[in-house]
Design a protein around this motif. Structure first.
Motif, PDB file in Angstrom:
ATOM      1  N   PRO B 283       0.840  -1.201   0.000  1.00 33.73           N
ATOM      2  CA  PRO B 283       0.000   0.000   0.000  1.00 33.73           C
ATOM      3  C   PRO B 283       0.877   1.254   0.000  1.00 33.73           C
ATOM      4  O   PRO B 283       1.981   1.236   0.516  1.00 33.73           O
ATOM      5  CB  PRO B 283      -0.798  -0.109   1.293  1.00 33.73           C
ATOM      6  N   MET B 284       0.349   2.327  -0.584  1.00 36.48           N
ATOM      7  CA  MET B 284       1.110   3.579  -0.658  1.00 36.48           C
ATOM      8  C   MET B 284       0.301   4.724  -0.068  1.00 36.48           C
ATOM      9  O   MET B 284      -0.922   4.678  -0.024  1.00 36.48           O
ATOM     10  CB  MET B 284       1.417   3.928  -2.135  1.00 36.48           C
ATOM     11  N   ARG B 285       1.022   5.760   0.323  1.00 36.66           N
ATOM     12  CA  ARG B 285       0.311   6.969   0.733  1.00 36.66           C
ATOM     13  C   ARG B 285       1.048   8.208   0.265  1.00 36.66           C
ATOM     14  O   ARG B 285       2.249   8.167   0.003  1.00 36.66           O
ATOM     15  CB  ARG B 285       0.088   7.010   2.236  1.00 36.66           C
ATOM     16  N   ALA B 311      -1.116  11.218  -9.689  1.00 39.10           N
ATOM     17  CA  ALA B 311      -1.010  10.376 -10.883  1.00 39.10           C
ATOM     18  C   ALA B 311       0.348   9.669 -10.910  1.00 39.10           C
ATOM     19  O   ALA B 311       0.432   8.469 -11.228  1.00 39.10           O
ATOM     20  CB  ALA B 311      -1.209  11.219 -12.142  1.00 39.10           C
ATOM     21  N   ASP B 312       1.409  10.400 -10.543  1.00 47.00           N
ATOM     22  CA  ASP B 312       2.746   9.787 -10.506  1.00 47.00           C
ATOM     23  C   ASP B 312       2.787   8.636  -9.504  1.00 47.00           C
ATOM     24  O   ASP B 312       3.337   7.566  -9.794  1.00 47.00           O
ATOM     25  CB  ASP B 312       3.799  10.841 -10.109  1.00 47.00           C
ATOM     26  N   SER B 313       2.196   8.864  -8.329  1.00 51.99           N
ATOM     27  CA  SER B 313       2.170   7.806  -7.303  1.00 51.99           C
ATOM     28  C   SER B 313       1.384   6.598  -7.801  1.00 51.99           C
ATOM     29  O   SER B 313       1.768   5.445  -7.570  1.00 51.99           O
ATOM     30  CB  SER B 313       1.536   8.327  -6.018  1.00 51.99           C
ATOM     31  N   LEU B 314       0.288   6.877  -8.503  1.00 50.38           N
ATOM     32  CA  LEU B 314      -0.539   5.774  -9.011  1.00 50.38           C
ATOM     33  C   LEU B 314       0.223   4.945 -10.046  1.00 50.38           C
ATOM     34  O   LEU B 314       0.120   3.714 -10.065  1.00 50.38           O
ATOM     35  CB  LEU B 314      -1.835   6.330  -9.623  1.00 50.38           C
ATOM     36  N   ARG B 315       1.012   5.614 -10.864  1.00 49.80           N
ATOM     37  CA  ARG B 315       1.789   4.859 -11.867  1.00 49.80           C
ATOM     38  C   ARG B 315       2.772   3.913 -11.181  1.00 49.80           C
ATOM     39  O   ARG B 315       2.952   2.772 -11.603  1.00 49.80           O
ATOM     40  CB  ARG B 315       2.527   5.830 -12.798  1.00 49.80           C
ATOM     41  N   VAL B 316       3.390   4.398 -10.109  1.00 50.70           N
ATOM     42  CA  VAL B 316       4.305   3.531  -9.339  1.00 50.70           C
ATOM     43  C   VAL B 316       3.526   2.361  -8.742  1.00 50.70           C
ATOM     44  O   VAL B 316       3.942   1.199  -8.824  1.00 50.70           O
ATOM     45  CB  VAL B 316       5.009   4.348  -8.230  1.00 50.70           C
ATOM     46  N   LEU B 317       2.384   2.687  -8.172  1.00 43.54           N
ATOM     47  CA  LEU B 317       1.561   1.647  -7.526  1.00 43.54           C
ATOM     48  C   LEU B 317       1.107   0.596  -8.535  1.00 43.54           C
ATOM     49  O   LEU B 317       1.131  -0.608  -8.246  1.00 43.54           O
ATOM     50  CB  LEU B 317       0.340   2.314  -6.871  1.00 43.54           C
TER      51      LEU B 317
END
Lengths: 352, 320
Positions: B283-285, B311-317
């Motif tokens: 999981p990420m935050r 959006a950048d975090s989502l791409r990593v996720l």
């Protein structure tokens, strides 16, 4: 059950001069009952029967009882830690005192809070939080509510020590009461020490009563060891507030004749103060005054003492038999809106 | 059209209209109508019930508590959420403990104009929901839509417990709706703001809109992102979060507040503890940076999460 632990129905004064000697005798008996009750709790504390702290009003009974006696049904009272006498005079049952100190489930705080942190806000008696000065604006709000609700001729009294005058809450709330012209009686008992801190490390003004003019409220000074003076000063201030004259600030001077709590030997209290008039024990002063005025004789005093002792013994014996709170049966819910506890199903909202 | 700010004003008007126990107390809320005009014209419509207070947050809240104990339903306006720390003691030690200690409810609503706007700086931008949510006895609302701003504020006034109502200043004028709602989800119920199957964003308040914009961006790359609007921080609707994670297998928690011990940490702790086996990726935050909120828009735009950083975090996720 509760009523038998009251000396009498709480005194309900009118706005007239204090009636001596009846009022004085009644005040003395509440002071005596408070002293006896607190000494009993202190002895239980020394015997290891009390969980948590014990805080005594020794030396402070005169100013406290005068405050409690000047109030009547519908008024608000926010006592502090040394106001056992005032609580009794306001109408708090002695059982509330013993049950709370002994942590009984059946006490008003149900073991959730202890010692001096008790009250019955529905009956106008506020349970203090430990943060000094914080109760004063709560009293203000109750008085504002009375104004909205057209409840007339009620007043609210809050008690603090001189140390609390250094807080922001004191300043905000007294200013608020002044702006709103509320019938607030703010009783400051200057007992020379806030815990161990002497007055010269607490404030730099000559006299705390000088603060009154800065807030635009009426100020009164009184010898807190003299019951007559306390009854007359507080009685007069309460009448003035009730008559619409706005907030009243009272500074009573005395000496704390105990530690901050029973864990504190008060070695820091200067001998100098003990030799001054403010170092007198208000209970002794009142007793000598009654004897000199022939308002009571030695046998009356003795009967009153024994009455107090038996009331206290009964209340303690009853409270010791009461069960302690049970963590398995405790309702661990801090919300009045039970449906908003996590894990409970949300309820639909209907908008008007 | 009605804005988020107007919805807050209309909710207060409605509350004053419906319930004689309601009054509003705060700095400049009377004839002036409030620093943000959230109470504009209410003092004129309801004489004696919309009161200017001195600059005394402690006494403002303390008096509201006293009035509530005597049967009133006060609404306290903090001029900025940031200033509520001066009244913090009354909120967390007096209001929040009252019912537990005495059995008497303490129905106050404290409105906190929250969150960043360009140029607001360290003391007019804060998000304090985690701070208040930490204390038992409080309800925390963080409306993200015009409809919720209206419905949840009315609900806040009706709730018997102290409610901290975190309204977002950035949404005051930006956000518009056609009309006020006739019904609403209850407090404690989260909303699926956008359905998706590839990852879940759990968020609240203004970050709902940044997250929806990020989801739009990801959609152009072929990803379907689900966005959960928590609506209330406390109680937290863990069920809706877990149900979403069960669908997507991936979760990003987004908050505008500081990271340490915050709402996003609470969300991920719950997902990890109660839904570990639902996860296909760690999981990420994403939160603001762990510094005071900066004044200059160049710095502020980087300090807080935005559609781009989400959006950048989502791409990593999505690639993990």
């Amino acid at each position: 059950m509760h009523d038998m632990f009251r000396l009498a129905e709480a005194h309900r004064p009118s706005c007239t001069a204090v009636e001596f000697p009846e009022t004085y005798r009644r005040a003395y008996r509440w002071m005596l009952l408070a002293r006896v009750a607190e000494e009993k709790i202190a002895s239980l504390f020394r015997g290891g029967r009390i969980i948590g702290g014990v805080f005594l009003g020794r030396g402070q009974e005169a100013i406290s009882v005068a405050t409690g006696m000047a109030l009547r049904d519908g008024d608000i009272f926010a006592p502090l830690i040394r106001d056992q006498a005032g609580r009794l005079a306001f109408g708090e049952s002695l059982l509330d005192f013993t049950l709370t100190y002994l942590g009984a489930r059946s006490g008003p705080m149900r073991g959730r809070d202890g010692n001096v942190h008790r009250g019955r806000p529905k009956e106008g008696l506020l349970p203090m939080i430990s943060h000094l000065g914080a109760m004063v604006s709560v009293v203000n709000g109750m008085l504002m509510a009375h104004r909205f609700q057209k409840k007339e001729n009620t007043v609210g009294a809050a008690c603090l020590g001189e140390g609390a005058t250094s807080t922001g809450a004191f300043h905000e709330s007294l200013n608020q009461a002044a702006v709103e012209k509320l019938p607030l009686i703010l009783v400051i008992t200057n007992n020379q020490y806030a815990y161990s801190t002497p007055n010269h490390r607490q404030f730099a003004c000559n006299d705390l009563v000088d603060k009154a003019i800065g807030y635009g409220v009426k100020g009164h000074s009184v010898d807190g060891t003299d019951l007559s003076a306390c009854l007359e000063t507080i009685g007069g201030a309460v009448c003035a507030a009730r008559d619409g004259e706005g907030p009243q600030l009272i500074i009573a001077s005395n000496l704390r004749l105990a530690g901050h709590g029973e864990h504190d030997d008060a070695h820091y209290i200067s001998q100098h103060f003990k030799e001054l008039q403010l170092g007198r024990d208000c209970l002794d002063v009142a007793q000598n005054h009654m004897l000199a005025q022939k308002w009571a004789d030695a046998s009356m005093l003795d009967i009153w003492l024994r009455d107090s002792q038996s009331l206290v013994e009964e209340a303690v014996a009853h409270s010791l038999r009461e069960p302690a709170p049970d963590p398995a049966k405790e309702d661990w819910c801090a919300l009045a809106s039970r449906h908003l506890l996590e894990g409970n199903p949300p309820q639909p909202t209907h908008l008007n | 059209m009605i804005t988020y700010l107007e919805a807050i004003r209309e909710a207060q008007r409605q509350a004053l209209e419906n319930d004689p126990r309601v009054y509003i107390y705060g700095q400049d809320v009377g004839a002036f109508g409030g620093a943000f005009k959230a109470t504009k014209s209410l003092a004129q419509s309801f004489p004696g019930r919309v009161l200017d207070s001195p600059i005394s947050e402690d006494a403002m809240v303390g008096s509201a508590i006293g009035a509530a104990l005597q049967g009133m339903r006060p609404i306290v306006e903090m001029q900025f959420a940031d200033f509520s720390t001066v009244g913090f003691n009354q909120i967390v030690n007096q209001a929040a403990t009252m019912f537990w200690r005495t059995g008497l409810p303490c129905p106050i609503t404290v409105r906190l104009p929250s969150g960043g706007t360009p140029g607001s700086g360290p003391f007019h931008s804060q998000n304090l929901e985690a701070l208040y949510a930490h204390y038992p006895g409080l309800i925390l609302m963080t409306p993200a839509t015009v409809e919720d701003a209206y419905a949840m504020l009315l609900e806040a006034v009706a709730i018997d417990d102290p409610v901290i109502f975190c309204e977002h200043k950035y949404l005051y004028y930006h956000l518009k709706a056609d009309s006020l709602p006739k019904e609403a989800l209850p407090a404690g119920k989260a909303r699926v703001a956008r359905a998706g199957r590839d990852a879940t964003v759990v968020t609240y308040s203004a970050m709902v809109h940044e997250s929806l914009a990020a989801a739009d961006e990801l959609a152009t790359e072929g990803w379907e992102i689900e966005v959960i609007d928590l609506r209330t921080i406390k109680p937290l609707d863990t069920d809706t979060v877990l149900a979403s994670v069960a669908r997507t297998g991936r979760v990003l928690a987004v908050g505008e507040a500081w990271p340490w011990g915050g709402v996003t940490a609470e969300i991920l702790a719950r997902v990890a503890a109660e839904g570990f086996n639902l996860l296909d990726a760690p999981p990420m935050r994403l939160n603001s940076k762990d510094t005071p909120v900066p004044y200059h828009p160049n710095l502020w735009g980087t300090h807080r999460p935005t559609a781009r950083s989400i959006a950048d975090s989502l791409r990593v996720l999505l690639r993990s």
